[in-house]
Design a protein around this motif. Structure first.
Motif, short mmCIF file in Angstrom:
data_model
loop_
_atom_site.label_atom_id
_atom_site.label_comp_id
_atom_site.label_asym_id
_atom_site.label_seq_id
_atom_site.Cartn_x
_atom_site.Cartn_y
_atom_site.Cartn_z
N ALA A 121 16.33 -12.47 -3.06
CA ALA A 121 16.46 -11.37 -2.09
C ALA A 121 17.08 -11.85 -0.79
N ASN A 125 20.76 -10.38 0.07
CA ASN A 125 20.73 -9.45 1.20
C ASN A 125 20.99 -10.13 2.53
N ASN A 128 18.26 -10.00 5.01
CA ASN A 128 17.68 -8.68 5.30
C ASN A 128 16.73 -8.28 4.19
N VAL A 129 15.48 -8.74 4.30
CA VAL A 129 14.48 -8.41 3.29
C VAL A 129 13.51 -7.38 3.87
N SER A 130 12.92 -6.62 2.99
CA SER A 130 12.03 -5.54 3.41
C SER A 130 10.61 -6.06 3.64
N LYS A 131 9.83 -5.26 4.33
CA LYS A 131 8.42 -5.57 4.54
C LYS A 131 7.71 -5.67 3.19
N GLU A 132 8.08 -4.81 2.26
CA GLU A 132 7.46 -4.82 0.92
C GLU A 132 7.76 -6.14 0.20
N GLU A 133 8.99 -6.61 0.32
CA GLU A 133 9.35 -7.89 -0.31
C GLU A 133 8.56 -9.04 0.32
N ASP A 135 5.65 -8.78 1.89
CA ASP A 135 4.24 -8.60 1.53
C ASP A 135 3.97 -9.12 0.12
#
Length: 183
Positions: A121, A125, A128-133, A135
């Motif tokens: 990821a 990206n 640029n990873v998401s909070k969900e990733e 977590d």
């Protein structure tokens, strides 16, 4: 055809010679990548330093291999995938892990799979990873330090993978039996 010169100790710029000696002492040879990097002693020194620092992180041998190979495979590095296959075997990393990384298939170990997923990821990206990733990564037992250590490993691999693409560095004889190409 190699597009950048692969130096040996005699042909290298003066400032690169001790760095190539260091490589020869560490590996019993001068890896082709190091010979290419020798054209710029600064990048060779940076690569060696990043490698040393990354191997001193909190990651064990299997985890180091996961980070290195995920990046190498995603970047389709014809040189680094075979080299790190050989290195992983020297570090006694399980063949099932080595093969899954080379084949881009999920790892059986849930924690290592979380590391594989997060590393991929970050690479795909560009950080640029998401909070969900994040977590999910933390839930697998990793922390903020590990995210930063992945970025350190990525820094090392950008130098080697990009250089090998431009140079078309020949795979060292010791690693030719682990030849690889992106499917």
């Amino acid at each position: 055809m190699t597009t950048l010169k692969v130096h040996n100790i005699e042909s290298a710029p003066e400032a690169a010679k001790p760095l190539l000696e260091k490589s020869k002492k560490a590996y019993g040879m001068i890896p082709g990548l190091h010979g290419v990097l020798a054209s710029s002693p600064q990048i060779l020194e940076a690569y060696q330093t990043l490698h040393e620092l990354f191997t001193q992180t909190s990651f064990n041998e299997a985890e180091l291999t996961v980070v290195w190979q995920v990046i190498n495979v995603e970047h389709a590095c014809h040189y680094c995938v075979p080299a790190h296959t050989g290195i992983a075997k020297m570090m006694k990393v399980d063949d099932a892990i080595i093969d899954a990384l080379r084949d881009e298939t999920p790892l059986e170990d849930a924690k290592l799979e979380a590391l594989r997923t997060m590393t991929l990821a970050i690479v795909k990206n560009r950080g640029n990873v998401s909070k969900e990733e994040l977590d999910a990564f933390y839930a697998a037992g990793y922390g903020e330090q590990h995210v930063l250590e992945i970025i350190l490993g990525l820094s090392q691999k950008v130098i080697s993978n990009y250089t090998n693409h431009i140079a078309n560095t020949p795979v060292d004889e010791a690693f030719q039996k682990f030849a690889w190409s992106k499917k």
